[in-house]
Motif scaffolding. Structure first.
Motif, PDB file in Angstrom:
ATOM      1  N   THR A   1       0.792  -1.342  -0.112  1.00 35.35           N
ATOM      2  CA  THR A   1      -0.136  -0.081   0.044  1.00 35.35           C
ATOM      3  C   THR A   1       0.988   1.054  -0.018  1.00 35.35           C
ATOM      4  OG1 THR A   1      -0.175  -0.072   2.412  1.00 35.35           O
ATOM      5  CG2 THR A   1      -1.867  -1.381   1.113  1.00 35.35           C
ATOM      6  N   LEU A   2       0.130   2.325  -0.436  1.00 33.59           N
ATOM      7  CA  LEU A   2       0.879   3.887  -0.654  1.00 33.59           C
ATOM      8  C   LEU A   2       1.106   4.262   0.959  1.00 33.59           C
ATOM      9  CD1 LEU A   2      -0.796   5.074  -3.738  1.00 33.59           C
ATOM     10  CD2 LEU A   2       1.001   3.488  -3.648  1.00 33.59           C
ATOM     11  N   ASP A   3       2.031   4.998   1.038  1.00 40.00           N
ATOM     12  CA  ASP A   3       2.105   5.639   2.432  1.00 40.00           C
ATOM     13  C   ASP A   3       2.783   7.100   2.080  1.00 40.00           C
ATOM     14  OD1 ASP A   3       4.915   5.680   1.732  1.00 40.00           O
ATOM     15  OD2 ASP A   3       5.373   3.726   2.965  1.00 40.00           O
TER      16      ASP A   3
ATOM     17  N   TYR B   1     -15.442  19.443   2.148  1.00 39.74           N
ATOM     18  CA  TYR B   1     -14.599  18.087   2.289  1.00 39.74           C
ATOM     19  C   TYR B   1     -13.101  18.425   2.590  1.00 39.74           C
ATOM     20  CZ  TYR B   1     -13.079  13.308   1.568  1.00 39.74           C
ATOM     21  OH  TYR B   1     -12.409  11.862   1.688  1.00 39.74           O
ATOM     22  N   ASP B   2     -12.709  17.754   3.789  1.00 35.19           N
ATOM     23  CA  ASP B   2     -11.308  18.052   4.366  1.00 35.19           C
ATOM     24  C   ASP B   2     -10.426  16.670   3.363  1.00 35.19           C
ATOM     25  OD1 ASP B   2      -8.924  18.350   5.547  1.00 35.19           O
ATOM     26  OD2 ASP B   2      -9.600  18.620   7.379  1.00 35.19           O
ATOM     27  N   VAL B   3      -9.972  17.210   2.148  1.00 33.93           N
ATOM     28  CA  VAL B   3      -8.970  16.457   1.443  1.00 33.93           C
ATOM     29  C   VAL B   3      -7.870  15.972   1.998  1.00 33.93           C
ATOM     30  CG1 VAL B   3      -7.977  16.088  -0.617  1.00 33.93           C
ATOM     31  CG2 VAL B   3     -10.045  17.316  -0.753  1.00 33.93           C
ATOM     32  N   ALA B   4      -7.189  16.885   2.661  1.00 36.39           N
ATOM     33  CA  ALA B   4      -5.742  16.633   3.289  1.00 36.39           C
ATOM     34  C   ALA B   4      -5.845  15.567   4.585  1.00 36.39           C
ATOM     35  CB  ALA B   4      -5.047  18.002   3.686  1.00 36.39           C
ATOM     36  N   THR B   5      -6.925  15.915   5.471  1.00 39.40           N
ATOM     37  CA  THR B   5      -6.919  14.989   6.560  1.00 39.40           C
ATOM     38  C   THR B   5      -7.387  13.702   6.062  1.00 39.40           C
ATOM     39  OG1 THR B   5      -7.561  16.894   8.000  1.00 39.40           O
ATOM     40  CG2 THR B   5      -8.167  14.769   8.681  1.00 39.40           C
ATOM     41  N   ASN B   6      -8.429  13.418   5.275  1.00 40.84           N
ATOM     42  CA  ASN B   6      -8.914  12.141   4.826  1.00 40.84           C
ATOM     43  C   ASN B   6      -7.927  11.729   3.935  1.00 40.84           C
ATOM     44  OD1 ASN B   6     -11.857  11.922   5.940  1.00 40.84           O
ATOM     45  ND2 ASN B   6     -12.061  13.927   4.806  1.00 40.84           N
ATOM     46  N   PHE B   7      -7.107  12.164   2.942  1.00 38.85           N
ATOM     47  CA  PHE B   7      -6.121  11.395   2.450  1.00 38.85           C
ATOM     48  C   PHE B   7      -4.974  10.947   3.340  1.00 38.85           C
ATOM     49  CE2 PHE B   7      -2.217  11.877  -0.343  1.00 38.85           C
ATOM     50  CZ  PHE B   7      -2.553  10.576  -1.134  1.00 38.85           C
TER      51      PHE B   7
ATOM     52  N   ARG C   1      -5.277  10.022   6.283  1.00 40.02           N
ATOM     53  CA  ARG C   1      -5.814   8.852   7.050  1.00 40.02           C
ATOM     54  C   ARG C   1      -5.828   7.790   6.039  1.00 40.02           C
ATOM     55  NH1 ARG C   1     -10.812  10.874   8.362  1.00 40.02           N
ATOM     56  NH2 ARG C   1      -9.682  11.516  10.261  1.00 40.02           N
ATOM     57  N   LEU C   2      -6.271   7.825   4.967  1.00 44.34           N
ATOM     58  CA  LEU C   2      -5.795   6.604   3.935  1.00 44.34           C
ATOM     59  C   LEU C   2      -4.702   6.068   3.872  1.00 44.34           C
ATOM     60  CD1 LEU C   2      -8.476   7.668   0.938  1.00 44.34           C
ATOM     61  CD2 LEU C   2      -9.112   6.726   3.261  1.00 44.34           C
ATOM     62  N   LEU C   3      -3.631   6.759   3.891  1.00 44.25           N
ATOM     63  CA  LEU C   3      -2.510   6.593   3.937  1.00 44.25           C
ATOM     64  C   LEU C   3      -1.846   5.807   5.038  1.00 44.25           C
ATOM     65  CD1 LEU C   3      -0.677   9.619   1.858  1.00 44.25           C
ATOM     66  CD2 LEU C   3      -1.238   7.571   1.110  1.00 44.25           C
ATOM     67  N   THR C   4      -2.301   6.347   6.137  1.00 45.93           N
ATOM     68  CA  THR C   4      -1.845   5.918   7.329  1.00 45.93           C
ATOM     69  C   THR C   4      -2.553   4.375   7.800  1.00 45.93           C
ATOM     70  OG1 THR C   4      -1.700   8.141   8.452  1.00 45.93           O
ATOM     71  CG2 THR C   4      -1.880   6.195   9.979  1.00 45.93           C
TER      72      THR C   4
END
Length: 198
Positions: free
Chosen positions: A74-76, A180-186, A188-191
């Motif tokens: 997965t991406l990080d 929509y908070d793109v930075a926070t949600n993106f 979180r997806l990476l984490t």
């Protein structure tokens, strides 16, 4: 499965026999064999008297698909940092990892499902609010986690689920909710290991 805990072995066996008659096995993998069971339950609500039972079955199936999904690279955050231009990240083709499962339910059953999954029983009365609920299940450190999400985040995930660019996913999410908070949600997806690159 929580369906068994809700209606008992005898009822599930009876439902399974009817399901097999309509959907005979065509694969040797038990995991895939039951994938149509929730939709079948929806069409046979009168057999159980529980119109929310199919929602529990949907979450049960999603849990199994998530738990048994293959490991992927997965991406990080390091992957993002290695690309200095924002447009490179935005135009990169990505998709959700196999362990990430998006599930819509017609009732708000996620909390009750989690209790049933953990404890094997609910209280004497089950009162569930009707209305579309958007849920996501994923695997982290060999544990299945789950949460209900809002419409914009569901759209973000659903767009990524069909292998698209991050830019397109962001556009769909912000089209629903401009805040929509793109930075926070993106982040979180990476984490949480949601994303893989194609």
């Amino acid at each position: 499965p929580t369906v068994v805990a809700l209606v008992g072995d005898e009822m599930v066996m009876a439902l399974a026999r009817e399901y097999v008659a309509v959907h005979p096995p065509v694969v040797t993998t038990l995991l895939l064999y039951g994938e149509h069971f929730p939709a079948w339950l929806d069409a046979h609500q009168s057999a159980t008297g529980l119109d929310y039972l199919a929602d529990f079955a949907r979450l049960d199936c999603a849990w199994m698909f998530s738990y048994f999904a293959p490991d992927e690279g997965t991406l990080d955050a390091q992957w993002v940092q290695s690309r200095t231009e924002n447009d490179v990240v935005a135009t990169r083709k990505v998709t959700l990892a196999a362990h990430v499962q998006r599930v819509d339910t017609r009732y708000a059953v996620l909390e009750a499902w989690a209790v049933l999954k953990e404890q094997g029983a609910l209280g004497d009365r089950v009162e569930l609010d009707a209305g579309l609920t958007r849920n996501v299940l994923w695997r982290t450190d060999e544990k299945i986690r789950f949460v209900a999400v809002d419409e914009a985040h569901a759209a973000f995930l659903d767009t990524l689920g069909v292998e698209t660019t991050l830019g397109e996913a962001v556009s769909n999410a912000t089209g629903i909710d401009e805040n929509y908070d793109v930075a926070t949600n993106f982040a979180r997806l990476l984490t949480e290991g949601y994303l893989v690159s194609r």
